[in-house]
Write an enzyme that holds these catalytic residues in place. Structure first.
Site, PDB file in Angstrom:
ATOM      1  N   GLY A  14       0.844  -1.198   0.000  1.00 58.97           N
ATOM      2  CA  GLY A  14       0.000   0.000   0.000  1.00 58.97           C
ATOM      3  C   GLY A  14       0.869   1.233   0.000  1.00 58.97           C
ATOM      4  N   GLY A  16       1.226   5.103   1.778  1.00 67.15           N
ATOM      5  CA  GLY A  16       0.747   5.978   2.847  1.00 67.15           C
ATOM      6  C   GLY A  16       1.098   7.416   2.576  1.00 67.15           C
ATOM      7  CG  ASP A 130      -5.236   9.655  13.948  1.00 70.17           C
ATOM      8  OD1 ASP A 130      -6.472   9.862  13.994  1.00 70.17           O
ATOM      9  OD2 ASP A 130      -4.583   9.658  12.892  1.00 70.17           O
TER      10      ASP A 130
HETATM   11  P1  ADP Z   1      -0.556   5.962   6.322  1.00 69.05           P
HETATM   12  O1  ADP Z   1       0.678   6.794   6.194  1.00 69.05           O
HETATM   13  O2  ADP Z   1      -1.656   6.409   5.421  1.00 69.05           O
HETATM   14  O3  ADP Z   1      -0.989   5.776   7.728  1.00 69.05           O
HETATM   15  P2  ADP Z   1       1.005   3.595   6.021  1.00 69.05           P
HETATM   16  O4  ADP Z   1       2.163   4.151   5.274  1.00 69.05           O
HETATM   17  O5  ADP Z   1       1.250   3.279   7.453  1.00 69.05           O
HETATM   18  O6  ADP Z   1      -0.236   4.506   5.800  1.00 69.05           O
HETATM   19  O7  ADP Z   1       0.502   2.270   5.290  1.00 69.05           O
HETATM   20  C1  ADP Z   1      -0.036   2.257   3.996  1.00 69.05           C
HETATM   21  C2  ADP Z   1      -0.759   0.921   3.758  1.00 69.05           C
HETATM   22  O8  ADP Z   1       0.181  -0.146   3.801  1.00 69.05           O
HETATM   23  C3  ADP Z   1      -1.754   0.602   4.869  1.00 69.05           C
HETATM   24  O9  ADP Z   1      -3.006   1.036   4.534  1.00 69.05           O
HETATM   25  C4  ADP Z   1      -1.720  -0.903   4.968  1.00 69.05           C
HETATM   26  O10 ADP Z   1      -2.665  -1.470   4.101  1.00 69.05           O
HETATM   27  C5  ADP Z   1      -0.341  -1.258   4.493  1.00 69.05           C
HETATM   28  N1  ADP Z   1       0.538  -1.566   5.641  1.00 69.05           N
HETATM   29  C6  ADP Z   1       1.189  -0.666   6.417  1.00 69.05           C
HETATM   30  N2  ADP Z   1       1.916  -1.292   7.355  1.00 69.05           N
HETATM   31  C7  ADP Z   1       1.710  -2.617   7.177  1.00 69.05           C
HETATM   32  C8  ADP Z   1       2.179  -3.802   7.865  1.00 69.05           C
HETATM   33  N3  ADP Z   1       3.011  -3.701   8.891  1.00 69.05           N
HETATM   34  N4  ADP Z   1       1.751  -4.997   7.431  1.00 69.05           N
HETATM   35  C9  ADP Z   1       0.911  -5.076   6.371  1.00 69.05           C
HETATM   36  N5  ADP Z   1       0.426  -4.008   5.702  1.00 69.05           N
HETATM   37  C10 ADP Z   1       0.820  -2.793   6.084  1.00 69.05           C
END
Ligand code: ADP
Length: 454
Positions: A14, A16, A130
């Site tokens: 994903g 972020g 949050d």
């Molecule tokens: P944001 O900055 O929008 O909070 P993140 O960068 O933390 O998002 O994560 C983006 C996406 O990656 C999340 O929505 C999730 O689906 C996936 N993701 C993040 N961390 C993990 C993890 N440790 N294990 C599996 N998927 C993850």
């Protein structure tokens, strides 16, 4: 890529706010990990840099089964690289969207994990600020992992947190009013909104117009669906109390009747020891990559969180072991009360063993009547007498004047047995009250054998 020499990237999970999250394999242990690549160009702005630094600082020191684990941090010219625990089942938000409403039983299972994680943060003087389903990831076995600590703040005695933050629907009245507010109670409000949302399938405060939404939140008025039990309605009203001083606290939530209800798993969490696990150090040293290191060197690296592949390998192996233990829960669980954590050091000194305060438990598939008959038989066999405190709570100790025979335990022991219904089976929980740990364990082992042999 520099900084990722020991990992093979498999796919993108994903993206972020600050960059991509990749699924990767740790080439030494073959464990799956999630790698967050935070682009340095996105953190040029000082406030963003603060958020990233804060997240790293917090996650480095945390070790809780419901909080995402950070294994390693490194950087190259383009990225700050966070190697984290991989959580396989996606965001809690998507699960809620797919599932709609949860039963109170299911909601309680998730809610306890959230409270456990948040209470842990508060005990480390950190408020998350949050809490929302998007910041909770779901792992196998319906395990939740709290993540995204970018907005968190360290609490300082007597100092109110001044920054307003969080998502409007989950934000408390004091946050949206821009008042100075005390951290922990903000998380209680947001957890109340999450609990409501998973039970009702909708938000307690929801308006498309932001002014109307803020007015609704400040009024603290929300409707309770007719199918909510009295107990959960009471808990929600206390959590969604606009005045933070009057709002229920985390420790009061943990003691609330809805939270402690016996119909499912008890409000215990699995807490792994913070001490170095020498068995894991040995495992690390079995890899040829680390053949030239001594046990003492590896222990020092881990103790001092040195940036070294041994430390990342240690953290990954520790987590893999902890997860496999959690899966073993279906047969035998070892967890301890949130409140007992403080006592640990004292008992540790008394007995020189770190696991002394564990609460033991296991699941049993027998019908209630057979279970109770076999339990009493096993207690009798061990020379114990018991008092039934209520249908699900038995207090035992050595019988005062039973004939001593070779099946009888002579040492003085006392422990409680609590029985919880969990899905189609029962969970038996044993809490040692007094007596030598191994003697108590021996008796529990016998009970386990008696209940598992038909
Ligand atoms: P944001 O900055 O929008 O909070 P993140 O960068 O933390 O998002 O994560 C983006 C996406 O990656 C999340 O929505 C999730 O689906 C996936 N993701 C993040 N961390 C993990 C993890 N440790 N294990 C599996 N998927 C993850």
């Amino acid at each position: 890529m520099l900084g990722l020499e020991n990992y093979t990237v498999l796919k993108t999970l994903g993206s972020g706010s600050f960059g991509k999250v990749e699924l990767a394999e740790h080439s030494i242990t073959k464990a799956k990990v999630a790698i967050k690549l935070i682009s340095k160009s996105s953190t040029k702005d000082p406030s963003t840099e603060i958020k990233v630094k804060r997240e790293i600082k917090i996650l480095k020191k945390f070790n809780h089964p419901n909080i995402i684990r950070l294994y390693e941090v490194s950087e190259n010219t383009k990225y700050t690289i966070l190697v984290m625990e991989y959580v396989s089942e996606g965001e809690f938000y998507s699960l809620i969207e797919r599932r709609g409403r949860f039963s109170e039983e299911e909601a309680r299972n998730y809610f306890r994990q959230i409270v456990s994680a948040v209470d842990y943060c508060h005990s480390h003087r950190i408020t998350h600020r949050d809490i929302k389903p998007e910041n909770l990831l779901v792992d196998k076995g319906n395990i939740l992992k709290l993540c995204d600590f970018g907005l968190s703040n360290f609490l300082r005695d007597g100092e109110f947190l001044k920054t307003s933050c969080g998502s409007p629907n989950y934000a408390s009245p004091e946050v949206i009013s821009g008042e100075k507010y005390c951290g922990p109670q903000v998380d209680v409000w947001s957890m109340g909104v999450v609990l409501y949302a998973i039970l009702a399938g909708s938000l307690p405060f929801d308006e498309s117009n932001i002014t109307n939404l803020f007015n609704k939140i400040k009024s603290g008025r929300f409707s309770i669906p007719y199918n909510f039990s009295d107990e959960v309605s009471d808990l929600l009203k206390r959590m969604l109390t606009p005045n933070p001083i009057l709002r229920i606290t985390c420790s009061q939530i943990i003691n609330h009747p809805w939270f402690t209800k016996y119909s499912t798993l008890p409000p215990f969490i699995y807490v792994s020891s913070r001490n170095i696990d020498h068995h894991i150090i040995e495992k690390c040293l079995e890899y040829h990559e680390f053949a030239s290191y001594s046990h003492r060197q590896a222990t020092e690296f881990v103790k001092n969180s040195v940036q070294h592949p041994i430390v990342a390998t240690y953290n990954i192996l520790l987590d893999v072991e902890r997860k496999s233990k959690a899966i073993e829960d279906s047969r035998c669980v070892v967890y301890k009360s949130v409140k007992k954590v403080k006592k640990e050091n004292k008992i540790y000194k008394d007995y020189g063993k770190e696991h002394n305060n564990w609460v033991f438990g296991f699941r049993c598939n027998l019908k209630a009547r057979t279970l109770m008959e076999k339990l009493f038989e096993a207690l009798k066999d061990a020379g114990l007498e018991w008092k039934i405190i209520d249908n699900f709570f038995i207090r035992t100790r050595n019988a005062s004047d039973t004939e001593q025979n070779d099946r009888t335990i002579n040492a003085i022991i006392k422990f409680d047995v609590k029985i919880y219904k969990y899905e189609e089976c029962y969970v038996l929980d044993f809490v040692r009250k007094s007596g030598e740990l191994f003697t108590v364990m021996e008796v529990i082992g016998k009970i386990y054998m008696a209940l598992s042999c038909e």
